[in-house]
Every structure is written in C-alpha cells, then in structure tokens.
Scaffold this active site. Structure first.
Site, PDB file in Angstrom:
ATOM      1  N   LYS A  80       4.557   1.505   5.264  1.00 18.40           N
ATOM      2  CA  LYS A  80       3.786   0.328   4.830  1.00 18.40           C
ATOM      3  C   LYS A  80       4.702  -0.769   4.287  1.00 18.40           C
ATOM      4  O   LYS A  80       4.600  -1.926   4.676  1.00 18.40           O
ATOM      5  CB  LYS A  80       2.772   0.711   3.735  1.00 18.40           C
ATOM      6  CG  LYS A  80       1.771   1.775   4.155  1.00 18.40           C
ATOM      7  CD  LYS A  80       0.801   2.102   3.036  1.00 18.40           C
ATOM      8  CE  LYS A  80       1.434   2.679   1.781  1.00 18.40           C
ATOM      9  NZ  LYS A  80       2.057   3.995   1.983  1.00 18.40           N
ATOM     10  N   ARG A 129      -6.182   2.101  -3.066  1.00 20.33           N
ATOM     11  CA  ARG A 129      -5.858   3.516  -2.861  1.00 20.33           C
ATOM     12  C   ARG A 129      -7.007   4.427  -3.234  1.00 20.33           C
ATOM     13  O   ARG A 129      -6.869   5.651  -3.100  1.00 20.33           O
ATOM     14  CB  ARG A 129      -4.652   3.885  -3.724  1.00 20.33           C
ATOM     15  CG  ARG A 129      -3.320   3.839  -2.990  1.00 20.33           C
ATOM     16  CD  ARG A 129      -2.265   4.119  -4.031  1.00 20.33           C
ATOM     17  NE  ARG A 129      -1.118   4.815  -3.548  1.00 20.33           N
ATOM     18  CZ  ARG A 129       0.041   4.216  -3.287  1.00 20.33           C
ATOM     19  NH1 ARG A 129       0.160   2.918  -3.378  1.00 20.33           N
ATOM     20  NH2 ARG A 129       1.078   4.935  -2.933  1.00 20.33           N
ATOM     21  N   ARG A 149      14.671   8.350   1.755  1.00 19.88           N
ATOM     22  CA  ARG A 149      14.425   6.927   1.469  1.00 19.88           C
ATOM     23  C   ARG A 149      15.374   6.409   0.395  1.00 19.88           C
ATOM     24  O   ARG A 149      15.646   7.056  -0.599  1.00 19.88           O
ATOM     25  CB  ARG A 149      12.980   6.730   0.993  1.00 19.88           C
ATOM     26  CG  ARG A 149      12.722   5.307   0.513  1.00 19.88           C
ATOM     27  CD  ARG A 149      11.275   4.930   0.571  1.00 19.88           C
ATOM     28  NE  ARG A 149      10.448   5.689  -0.350  1.00 19.88           N
ATOM     29  CZ  ARG A 149       9.130   5.520  -0.440  1.00 19.88           C
ATOM     30  NH1 ARG A 149       8.502   4.665   0.347  1.00 19.88           N
ATOM     31  NH2 ARG A 149       8.444   6.243  -1.297  1.00 19.88           N
ATOM     32  N   ARG A 201      14.247   6.759  -5.494  1.00 23.10           N
ATOM     33  CA  ARG A 201      13.185   6.728  -6.501  1.00 23.10           C
ATOM     34  C   ARG A 201      12.958   8.106  -7.103  1.00 23.10           C
ATOM     35  O   ARG A 201      13.028   9.111  -6.394  1.00 23.10           O
ATOM     36  CB  ARG A 201      11.883   6.239  -5.845  1.00 23.10           C
ATOM     37  CG  ARG A 201      11.772   4.737  -5.812  1.00 23.10           C
ATOM     38  CD  ARG A 201      10.676   4.250  -4.914  1.00 23.10           C
ATOM     39  NE  ARG A 201       9.414   4.994  -5.014  1.00 23.10           N
ATOM     40  CZ  ARG A 201       8.331   4.708  -4.284  1.00 23.10           C
ATOM     41  NH1 ARG A 201       8.357   3.700  -3.443  1.00 23.10           N
ATOM     42  NH2 ARG A 201       7.235   5.424  -4.415  1.00 23.10           N
ATOM     43  N   ARG A 214       2.083  13.408  -4.437  1.00 25.64           N
ATOM     44  CA  ARG A 214       1.644  12.122  -3.880  1.00 25.64           C
ATOM     45  C   ARG A 214       0.866  12.316  -2.579  1.00 25.64           C
ATOM     46  O   ARG A 214      -0.098  11.614  -2.318  1.00 25.64           O
ATOM     47  CB  ARG A 214       2.854  11.215  -3.649  1.00 25.64           C
ATOM     48  CG  ARG A 214       3.385  10.628  -4.958  1.00 25.64           C
ATOM     49  CD  ARG A 214       4.805  10.156  -4.840  1.00 25.64           C
ATOM     50  NE  ARG A 214       4.957   9.113  -3.853  1.00 25.64           N
ATOM     51  CZ  ARG A 214       6.063   8.923  -3.125  1.00 25.64           C
ATOM     52  NH1 ARG A 214       7.099   9.745  -3.265  1.00 25.64           N
ATOM     53  NH2 ARG A 214       6.129   7.950  -2.282  1.00 25.64           N
TER      54      ARG A 214
HETATM   55  P1  ADP Z   1       4.656   4.753  -1.537  1.00 25.11           P
HETATM   56  O1  ADP Z   1       5.169   3.465  -0.929  1.00 25.11           O
HETATM   57  O2  ADP Z   1       5.647   5.845  -1.421  1.00 25.11           O
HETATM   58  O3  ADP Z   1       3.320   5.140  -1.016  1.00 25.11           O
HETATM   59  P2  ADP Z   1       4.164   3.121  -3.839  1.00 25.11           P
HETATM   60  O4  ADP Z   1       5.415   2.392  -4.113  1.00 25.11           O
HETATM   61  O5  ADP Z   1       3.076   2.387  -3.133  1.00 25.11           O
HETATM   62  O6  ADP Z   1       4.511   4.461  -3.086  1.00 25.11           O
HETATM   63  O7  ADP Z   1       3.560   3.680  -5.193  1.00 25.11           O
HETATM   64  C1  ADP Z   1       4.324   4.406  -6.110  1.00 25.11           C
HETATM   65  C2  ADP Z   1       3.439   4.906  -7.246  1.00 25.11           C
HETATM   66  O8  ADP Z   1       2.850   3.788  -7.940  1.00 25.11           O
HETATM   67  C3  ADP Z   1       2.237   5.751  -6.811  1.00 25.11           C
HETATM   68  O9  ADP Z   1       2.583   7.112  -6.659  1.00 25.11           O
HETATM   69  C4  ADP Z   1       1.293   5.535  -7.984  1.00 25.11           C
HETATM   70  O10 ADP Z   1       1.673   6.276  -9.130  1.00 25.11           O
HETATM   71  C5  ADP Z   1       1.502   4.068  -8.306  1.00 25.11           C
HETATM   72  N1  ADP Z   1       0.607   3.185  -7.527  1.00 25.11           N
HETATM   73  C6  ADP Z   1       0.987   2.225  -6.643  1.00 25.11           C
HETATM   74  N2  ADP Z   1      -0.100   1.591  -6.143  1.00 25.11           N
HETATM   75  C7  ADP Z   1      -1.175   2.170  -6.728  1.00 25.11           C
HETATM   76  C8  ADP Z   1      -2.583   1.970  -6.613  1.00 25.11           C
HETATM   77  N3  ADP Z   1      -3.111   1.046  -5.799  1.00 25.11           N
HETATM   78  N4  ADP Z   1      -3.404   2.760  -7.383  1.00 25.11           N
HETATM   79  C9  ADP Z   1      -2.898   3.670  -8.208  1.00 25.11           C
HETATM   80  N5  ADP Z   1      -1.586   3.920  -8.347  1.00 25.11           N
HETATM   81  C10 ADP Z   1      -0.729   3.178  -7.624  1.00 25.11           C
HETATM   82  P1  ADP Z   2       5.643   3.467   2.504  1.00 25.20           P
HETATM   83  O1  ADP Z   2       5.721   2.086   1.903  1.00 25.20           O
HETATM   84  O2  ADP Z   2       4.460   3.618   3.421  1.00 25.20           O
HETATM   85  O3  ADP Z   2       5.727   4.554   1.494  1.00 25.20           O
HETATM   86  P2  ADP Z   2       8.332   2.886   3.543  1.00 25.20           P
HETATM   87  O4  ADP Z   2       8.157   1.594   4.257  1.00 25.20           O
HETATM   88  O5  ADP Z   2       9.016   2.860   2.230  1.00 25.20           O
HETATM   89  O6  ADP Z   2       6.910   3.658   3.454  1.00 25.20           O
HETATM   90  O7  ADP Z   2       9.103   3.879   4.535  1.00 25.20           O
HETATM   91  C1  ADP Z   2       9.426   5.207   4.129  1.00 25.20           C
HETATM   92  C2  ADP Z   2      10.794   5.575   4.649  1.00 25.20           C
HETATM   93  O8  ADP Z   2      10.766   5.688   6.070  1.00 25.20           O
HETATM   94  C3  ADP Z   2      11.896   4.560   4.353  1.00 25.20           C
HETATM   95  O9  ADP Z   2      13.083   5.287   4.122  1.00 25.20           O
HETATM   96  C4  ADP Z   2      11.991   3.729   5.628  1.00 25.20           C
HETATM   97  O10 ADP Z   2      13.286   3.186   5.833  1.00 25.20           O
HETATM   98  C5  ADP Z   2      11.652   4.762   6.691  1.00 25.20           C
HETATM   99  N1  ADP Z   2      10.914   4.210   7.842  1.00 25.20           N
HETATM  100  C6  ADP Z   2       9.890   3.328   7.827  1.00 25.20           C
HETATM  101  N2  ADP Z   2       9.430   3.089   9.071  1.00 25.20           N
HETATM  102  C7  ADP Z   2      10.185   3.859   9.912  1.00 25.20           C
HETATM  103  C8  ADP Z   2      10.209   4.067  11.344  1.00 25.20           C
HETATM  104  N3  ADP Z   2       9.360   3.435  12.169  1.00 25.20           N
HETATM  105  N4  ADP Z   2      11.113   4.932  11.826  1.00 25.20           N
HETATM  106  C9  ADP Z   2      11.979   5.583  11.000  1.00 25.20           C
HETATM  107  N5  ADP Z   2      12.005   5.440   9.671  1.00 25.20           N
HETATM  108  C10 ADP Z   2      11.127   4.588   9.119  1.00 25.20           C
END
Ligand code: ADP
Ligand code: ADP
Ligand code: ZN
Length: 218
Positions: free
Chosen positions: A15, A90, A129, A162, A173
């Site tokens: 995302k 979420r 990541r 992270r 998660r």
């Molecule tokens: P990821 O990209 O790996 O899905 P995020 O960076 O979006 O993780 O979120 C990291 C953490 O921040 C989540 O595990 C949660 O604790 C909190 N968080 C982020 N967005 C939300 C949301 N919309 N509602 C509740 N918690 C959130």
């Molecule tokens: P989210 O925000 O949904 O948690 P991220 O955008 O942070 O996900 O991506 C999670 C991990 O996967 C990062 O290390 C990113 O560089 C990698 N990644 C994202 N998209 C791809 C893809 N299409 N192919 C391979 N690796 C990817």
C-alpha cells in the site's frame, strides 16, 4: 474531478509503496495513518504516547485516535482535489466515520482498490522491509533495495527496520487484519466502490494494474 482513493490490503501488500507512486503521478497527497502515528510517537505528543503501546504490540490503535487525525488532515487545502488513504480505514467504524466526514466536506465518492497478496508473500516482504523515518519511503533488502545500502534514495535518510516488523508483531498484525480490516472489502464491494488488484509482481506492473483499475471505473 476529485480522486478520492483508498488502498486496502494486508500489512506488506504494498500500500505505502504504491500510494507514494500514485501520489506523485496524480499530484494528490498520500495520507498514511501509520506514518502520521509514527511521527506523533517520535515527537512524543499525547496522541503519540496513547498510540505507542498498541503499535509496538502490532495492535490497531483505538478508532477515535485515528479518526480525529484523518478528519483534520482531509480538511487541509492540498486534499481538496483528492487524496490517497493508505492504512485507513482499518475497521468498519472507521469506514463509517470516513463516510460522514466526506459527506460533511461535500466530497465525491470514494474509489477503493484492494491489493491482494498471499500470506507467504506478505511474510517475505515484511521480513525484509526497510523504512525511512524521514520521508516514509519503504524498501526491501532483497526485493527492492535502495541504491546505497541503508540510505533512502528519495531523501538521504538512514533506513531502519520498524519495531513491529519483528516476527511476533507481524503475526499479531496479520490477525488484526483478518479480524478487523478484511471485512471492509465486503463493505465497499456492497457499495459498488471496490476493485480487486493482484498485488504480486514487479512494483511497476502492480502500479499499472492499479491505474488500469481506476481508469476502468469502480
Ligand atoms: P503496514 O503498512 O505494515 O500495514 P502501518 O504503517 O499502516 O502498517 O501501521 C502501523 C501501525 O499503526 C498499525 O499496526 C497500527 O498499530 C497503527 N495504525 C495505522 N493505521 C491505523 C488505523 N487506521 N487504525 C488503527 N491503527 C492504525
Ligand atoms: P504496506 O504499506 O501495505 O504495509 P509496503 O508498501 O511497505 O506495504 O511494502 C512492504 C514491503 O514489500 C516493502 O519492503 C516493499 O519494498 C516491498 N514491496 C512492495 N511492493 C512490492 C512488489 N510489488 N514486489 C516486491 N516487493 C514489494
Ligand atoms: Zn527518505
């Protein structure tokens, strides 16, 4: 025309990676609640302190904490022509709160892209990541490495792993995602706003699929 976009998907679906590219392409802001919460935690604000223990444990922070953040952000001028929400909503109550906020602001309907990635791939991605605390860019040690090891291509910041990308927090998660966030796919599908996109493949290929899905109508 406004572009009011939501990227849905499990942790690790890509995302943030895609939201950053879409924001640059469409000239609209990426609104990542994860990045906003991490900034608040780093600055030690009351909101950051409230969110910290939940985030570290891999749990969602309470709805009222994030809804307030998003409402304030969407009211800013740069979001008038559209926005890309990444990591919000979420939960169903968050989605309902968002509907209310958009109605209040008189915004066009949402477009929702569900980025689909199987669990084994999510684990592979989250396990490697690397994140830039300064600008929010993400990399992967193997799948998407920065040009210079440990340094952000975009801003020169030092990359980190992270705390919640450790195995225990990752499984928590993913559980939170299945229990609380996955039902949103149905919520938006019933409203006729959702499009599924295959999130497996090269970054640019996935980006192309998202743009195509947006162009072909929700
Ligand atoms: P990821 O990209 O790996 O899905 P995020 O960076 O979006 O993780 O979120 C990291 C953490 O921040 C989540 O595990 C949660 O604790 C909190 N968080 C982020 N967005 C939300 C949301 N919309 N509602 C509740 N918690 C959130
Ligand atoms: P989210 O925000 O949904 O948690 P991220 O955008 O942070 O996900 O991506 C999670 C991990 O996967 C990062 O290390 C990113 O560089 C990698 N990644 C994202 N998209 C791809 C893809 N299409 N192919 C391979 N690796 C990817
Ligand atoms: Zn950076």
């Amino acid at each position: 025309m406004q572009r009011n976009l939501i990227l849905l998907g499990a942790p690790g679906a890509g995302k943030g990676t895609q939201a950053q590219r879409l924001a640059a392409r469409f000239g609209i802001p990426q609104i990542s609640t994860g990045d906003m919460l991490r900034a608040a935690r780093r600055e030690g604000t009351p909101l950051g302190k409230k969110a910290e223990s939940f985030m570290n444990a891999g749990q969602l922070v309470p709805d009222e904490v994030v809804v307030g953040l998003v409402e304030e952000r969407l009211g800013k001028d740069d979001a008038k022509l559209g926005f890309i929400l990444d990591g919000f909503p979420r939960t169903i109550p968050q989605a309902q709160a968002l509907d209310t906020v958009l109605k209040k602001l008189g915004r066009d309907p949402l477009r929702v892209i569900d980025v689909q990635v199987p669990e084994a791939t999510l684990l592979e991605r989250l396990g490697g990541r690397l994140s830039c605390p300064k600008c929010g860019a993400t990399y992967h040690v193997r799948l998407n490495p920065p040009k210079q090891a440990g340094i952000c291509d975009a801003c020169g910041g030092a990359l980190v792993t992270r705390a919640d990308d450790q195995p225990e927090a990752i499984s928590q998660r993913l559980r939170e995602y299945h229990d609380k966030t996955a039902p949103l796919v149905d919520y938006y599908r019933k409203a006729g706003l959702e499009r599924a996109v295959d999130g497996v493949g090269d970054l640019e290929v996935v980006l192309g699929r998202i743009i195509e899905a947006l162009a072909s109508g929700a």
